[in-house]
Design a protein around this motif. Structure first.
Motif, PDB file in Angstrom:
ATOM      1  N   HIS A   2     -92.808  48.830  42.859  1.00 27.21           N
ATOM      2  CA  HIS A   2     -94.020  48.862  42.038  1.00 27.21           C
ATOM      3  C   HIS A   2     -94.977  49.904  42.589  1.00 27.21           C
ATOM      4  O   HIS A   2     -94.868  50.316  43.740  1.00 27.21           O
ATOM      5  CB  HIS A   2     -94.702  47.486  42.032  1.00 27.21           C
ATOM      6  CG  HIS A   2     -93.913  46.455  41.295  1.00 27.21           C
ATOM      7  ND1 HIS A   2     -92.911  45.728  41.905  1.00 27.21           N
ATOM      8  CD2 HIS A   2     -93.947  46.046  39.999  1.00 27.21           C
ATOM      9  CE1 HIS A   2     -92.369  44.899  41.009  1.00 27.21           C
ATOM     10  NE2 HIS A   2     -92.979  45.075  39.842  1.00 27.21           N
ATOM     11  N   VAL A   3     -95.918  50.327  41.742  1.00 27.80           N
ATOM     12  CA  VAL A   3     -96.954  51.242  42.226  1.00 27.80           C
ATOM     13  C   VAL A   3     -98.306  50.548  42.074  1.00 27.80           C
ATOM     14  O   VAL A   3     -98.577  49.902  41.061  1.00 27.80           O
ATOM     15  CB  VAL A   3     -96.905  52.613  41.498  1.00 27.80           C
ATOM     16  CG1 VAL A   3     -97.082  52.482  40.000  1.00 27.80           C
ATOM     17  CG2 VAL A   3     -97.942  53.576  42.078  1.00 27.80           C
ATOM     18  N   ASP A   6     -95.214  45.519  34.033  1.00 26.64           N
ATOM     19  CA  ASP A   6     -94.376  44.383  34.420  1.00 26.64           C
ATOM     20  C   ASP A   6     -95.261  43.133  34.478  1.00 26.64           C
ATOM     21  O   ASP A   6     -96.169  43.036  35.301  1.00 26.64           O
ATOM     22  CB  ASP A   6     -93.759  44.691  35.799  1.00 26.64           C
ATOM     23  CG  ASP A   6     -93.044  43.489  36.388  1.00 26.64           C
ATOM     24  OD1 ASP A   6     -92.804  42.508  35.646  1.00 26.64           O
ATOM     25  OD2 ASP A   6     -92.719  43.535  37.589  1.00 26.64           O
ATOM     26  N   LYS A   7     -94.993  42.176  33.558  1.00 24.97           N
ATOM     27  CA  LYS A   7     -95.836  40.969  33.515  1.00 24.97           C
ATOM     28  C   LYS A   7     -95.126  39.756  34.107  1.00 24.97           C
ATOM     29  O   LYS A   7     -95.509  38.613  33.849  1.00 24.97           O
ATOM     30  CB  LYS A   7     -96.255  40.688  32.067  1.00 24.97           C
ATOM     31  CG  LYS A   7     -97.216  41.745  31.537  1.00 24.97           C
ATOM     32  CD  LYS A   7     -97.730  41.399  30.153  1.00 24.97           C
ATOM     33  CE  LYS A   7     -98.765  42.432  29.706  1.00 24.97           C
ATOM     34  NZ  LYS A   7     -98.990  42.406  28.259  1.00 24.97           N
ATOM     35  N   SER A   8     -94.088  40.004  34.921  1.00 26.35           N
ATOM     36  CA  SER A   8     -93.346  38.880  35.496  1.00 26.35           C
ATOM     37  C   SER A   8     -94.152  38.209  36.610  1.00 26.35           C
ATOM     38  O   SER A   8     -95.113  38.784  37.130  1.00 26.35           O
ATOM     39  CB  SER A   8     -92.003  39.372  36.041  1.00 26.35           C
ATOM     40  OG  SER A   8     -92.223  40.242  37.130  1.00 26.35           O
ATOM     41  N   HIS A   9     -93.764  37.000  36.974  1.00 23.91           N
ATOM     42  CA  HIS A   9     -94.372  36.224  38.067  1.00 23.91           C
ATOM     43  C   HIS A   9     -95.871  36.016  37.876  1.00 23.91           C
ATOM     44  O   HIS A   9     -96.628  35.940  38.848  1.00 23.91           O
ATOM     45  CB  HIS A   9     -94.113  36.898  39.431  1.00 23.91           C
ATOM     46  CG  HIS A   9     -92.651  37.132  39.696  1.00 23.91           C
ATOM     47  ND1 HIS A   9     -91.769  36.110  39.926  1.00 23.91           N
ATOM     48  CD2 HIS A   9     -91.922  38.273  39.734  1.00 23.91           C
ATOM     49  CE1 HIS A   9     -90.553  36.608  40.107  1.00 23.91           C
ATOM     50  NE2 HIS A   9     -90.616  37.916  39.988  1.00 23.91           N
ATOM     51  N   GLY A  10     -96.341  35.976  36.623  1.00 26.55           N
ATOM     52  CA  GLY A  10     -97.748  35.694  36.349  1.00 26.55           C
ATOM     53  C   GLY A  10     -98.708  36.779  36.804  1.00 26.55           C
ATOM     54  O   GLY A  10     -99.897  36.530  37.000  1.00 26.55           O
ATOM     55  N   THR A  41     -97.357  47.442  37.774  1.00 25.69           N
ATOM     56  CA  THR A  41     -96.656  48.596  37.212  1.00 25.69           C
ATOM     57  C   THR A  41     -95.353  48.785  37.969  1.00 25.69           C
ATOM     58  O   THR A  41     -95.354  49.098  39.159  1.00 25.69           O
ATOM     59  CB  THR A  41     -97.523  49.867  37.313  1.00 25.69           C
ATOM     60  OG1 THR A  41     -98.772  49.607  36.674  1.00 25.69           O
ATOM     61  CG2 THR A  41     -96.842  51.043  36.632  1.00 25.69           C
ATOM     62  N   GLU A  42     -94.284  48.550  37.249  1.00 25.74           N
ATOM     63  CA  GLU A  42     -92.960  48.713  37.841  1.00 25.74           C
ATOM     64  C   GLU A  42     -92.612  50.199  37.895  1.00 25.74           C
ATOM     65  O   GLU A  42     -92.987  50.960  37.006  1.00 25.74           O
ATOM     66  CB  GLU A  42     -91.936  47.975  36.954  1.00 25.74           C
ATOM     67  CG  GLU A  42     -90.517  48.077  37.454  1.00 25.74           C
ATOM     68  CD  GLU A  42     -89.493  47.510  36.458  1.00 25.74           C
ATOM     69  OE1 GLU A  42     -89.886  47.080  35.360  1.00 25.74           O
ATOM     70  OE2 GLU A  42     -88.297  47.538  36.804  1.00 25.74           O
ATOM     71  N   ILE A  43     -91.902  50.636  38.932  1.00 25.42           N
ATOM     72  CA  ILE A  43     -91.399  52.012  38.959  1.00 25.42           C
ATOM     73  C   ILE A  43     -89.876  51.989  38.922  1.00 25.42           C
ATOM     74  O   ILE A  43     -89.232  51.135  39.537  1.00 25.42           O
ATOM     75  CB  ILE A  43     -91.926  52.832  40.168  1.00 25.42           C
ATOM     76  CG1 ILE A  43     -91.790  52.067  41.477  1.00 25.42           C
ATOM     77  CG2 ILE A  43     -93.370  53.262  39.935  1.00 25.42           C
ATOM     78  CD1 ILE A  43     -92.226  52.876  42.702  1.00 25.42           C
ATOM     79  N   LEU A  44     -89.346  52.942  38.137  1.00 26.34           N
ATOM     80  CA  LEU A  44     -87.897  53.017  37.929  1.00 26.34           C
ATOM     81  C   LEU A  44     -87.426  54.459  38.069  1.00 26.34           C
ATOM     82  O   LEU A  44     -88.200  55.394  37.865  1.00 26.34           O
ATOM     83  CB  LEU A  44     -87.538  52.541  36.513  1.00 26.34           C
ATOM     84  CG  LEU A  44     -88.134  51.240  36.017  1.00 26.34           C
ATOM     85  CD1 LEU A  44     -89.285  51.522  35.066  1.00 26.34           C
ATOM     86  CD2 LEU A  44     -87.079  50.408  35.331  1.00 26.34           C
ATOM     87  N   CYS A  45     -86.157  54.618  38.373  1.00 25.38           N
ATOM     88  CA  CYS A  45     -85.575  55.955  38.391  1.00 25.38           C
ATOM     89  C   CYS A  45     -85.555  56.471  36.951  1.00 25.38           C
ATOM     90  O   CYS A  45     -85.068  55.792  36.049  1.00 25.38           O
ATOM     91  CB  CYS A  45     -84.158  55.914  38.949  1.00 25.38           C
ATOM     92  SG  CYS A  45     -83.276  57.471  38.744  1.00 25.38           S
ATOM     93  N   ALA A  46     -86.087  57.682  36.738  1.00 25.24           N
ATOM     94  CA  ALA A  46     -86.185  58.206  35.372  1.00 25.24           C
ATOM     95  C   ALA A  46     -84.822  58.573  34.798  1.00 25.24           C
ATOM     96  O   ALA A  46     -84.660  58.658  33.596  1.00 25.24           O
ATOM     97  CB  ALA A  46     -87.100  59.428  35.352  1.00 25.24           C
ATOM     98  N   ARG A  47     -83.836  58.777  35.655  1.00 31.21           N
ATOM     99  CA  ARG A  47     -82.523  59.193  35.153  1.00 31.21           C
ATOM    100  C   ARG A  47     -81.604  58.016  34.853  1.00 31.21           C
ATOM    101  O   ARG A  47     -80.917  57.995  33.850  1.00 31.21           O
ATOM    102  CB  ARG A  47     -81.858  60.141  36.162  1.00 31.21           C
ATOM    103  CG  ARG A  47     -80.553  60.731  35.650  1.00 31.21           C
ATOM    104  CD  ARG A  47     -80.163  61.986  36.400  1.00 31.21           C
ATOM    105  NE  ARG A  47     -79.723  61.728  37.754  1.00 31.21           N
ATOM    106  CZ  ARG A  47     -79.386  62.697  38.615  1.00 31.21           C
ATOM    107  NH1 ARG A  47     -79.458  63.962  38.252  1.00 31.21           N
ATOM    108  NH2 ARG A  47     -79.004  62.390  39.830  1.00 31.21           N
ATOM    109  N   CYS A  48     -81.591  57.014  35.740  1.00 30.54           N
ATOM    110  CA  CYS A  48     -80.631  55.919  35.532  1.00 30.54           C
ATOM    111  C   CYS A  48     -81.306  54.583  35.262  1.00 30.54           C
ATOM    112  O   CYS A  48     -80.625  53.600  34.982  1.00 30.54           O
ATOM    113  CB  CYS A  48     -79.693  55.807  36.725  1.00 30.54           C
ATOM    114  SG  CYS A  48     -80.441  55.041  38.162  1.00 30.54           S
TER     115      CYS A  48
END
Ligand SMILES: [Zn+2]
Length: 314
Positions: free
Chosen positions: A116-117, A95-99, A103-110
């Motif tokens: 973030h981690v 995730d390169k947002s906000h300068g 590492t963004e974390i997301l639900c693997a199913r939906c």
């Protein structure tokens, strides 16, 4: 193709339509966080100080994502965990947002945004999964769970159809089959080797153990595939492979399986699906002894051709 995690949850990615339908039920804050990658203000989330035993599921699709046993007090103002409930349940994305590069974390199913981690967590992982309370739903230990938050209720079936390499290979490809394993069954020796089964008349049949999700594939469909993969009219052989270990057999694990197997054989006989008499044995399953490692996934590993044809092509 359905996908299952090591902890046996159905983690098949949901379609965009399904996610949109589920997201409609969210409150404004959960929608903003999970669907728009929003962040809740620190020290505001309702799960920050939760110390109860249980697990934290995705608020959108219900998949368990984090467990209370991995929660720790990070002082950051957001619920923090040093590892996932199951690593396959949480996806990661740069995730390169906000300068910043995070590492963004997301639900693997939906695909719900969770947080973030970071690599400043405690041992043993050294990771800090920083979560939004609004992305999670907590289930206390012992609480009733909706179906979407439960592991798949798996069933086991056993089929002997000659050399297990090809039979295992194609059962593994069945939509709803979690695992197919080659082994030996219905013999008299404990923990037999391939050599013993071949040369010492141990009574075992080369057998494939099939673990499946009956919500995705029925026992009947497995039976149909099994009878497409081998010739049930050959006694104690399959093609060039001759011997009792190559006999055709169904080793059932429940009275329902027995009934279904016998009914299906009667049906095949009735409609003369095969030119000869079906000699497939139907017996209660004895102990399954997994075959040596080099026999597992043999076709996939060696790229060998196989006399068994793919039962899943229409
Ligand atoms: Zn989800």
């Amino acid at each position: 193709m359905p996908k299952y995690s090591k902890s046996h949850y159905d983690i098949t990615p949901l379609s965009a339509e399904k996610v949109a339908e589920l997201a409609k039920k969210l409150d404004e804050e959960s929608y903003r966080v999970t669907q728009k990658a929003g962040t809740e203000p620190p020290f505001c989330g309702n799960l920050l100080d939760n110390k109860k035993d249980g697990f934290y599921a995705c608020i959108v699709c219900g998949l368990p994502l984090f467990s209370s046993e991995h929660k720790f007090k990070s002082g950051t103002g957001w619920p923090s965990f040093y590892r996932e409930f199951d690593p396959e349940h949480v996806a990661r994305k740069v995730d390169k947002s906000h300068g910043m590069v995070r590492t963004e974390i997301l639900c693997a199913r939906c695909g719900a945004h969770l947080g973030h981690v970071f690599e400043d967590g405690p041992p043993p992982t050294g990771e800090r999964h920083c979560l939004n309370s609004a992305a999670l739903r907590f289930y206390e230990k012992g609480a009733p769970l909706p179906p979407e938050s439960r592991p798949a209720q798996l069933e086991t079936a056993y089929f002997a159809g000659g050399c297990f390499w090809g039979v295992e290979h194609y059962f593994q490809k069945g939509p709803g089959v979690i695992d197919a394993v080659s082994g030996y069954m219905q013999g008299d020796v404990e923990n037999p080797t391939y050599k013993q089964v071949c040369y010492e008349n141990t009574g075992h049949a080369e057998t494939v153990k099939v673990v499946f999700d009956p919500q995705r594939i029925t026992y009947r469909q497995l039976l149909e595939a099994f009878f497409k993969m081998h010739d049930p009219t050959q006694l104690n052989r399959q093609g060039p492979d001759v011997g009792e270990q190559y006999r055709s057999g169904i080793w059932y694990t429940s009275p329902e399986q027995k009934k279904e197997a016998e009914a299906y054989i009667a049906e095949l006989t009735e409609r003369k699906a095969f030119p000869g008499k079906i000699v497939t044995q139907v017996e209660p399953a004895k102990t399954f002894w997994p075959a040596e490692d080099y026999h597992q996934d043999y076709i996939a590993k060696t790229g060998r051709a196989c006399h068994v044809s793919n039962p899943w092509v229409k």
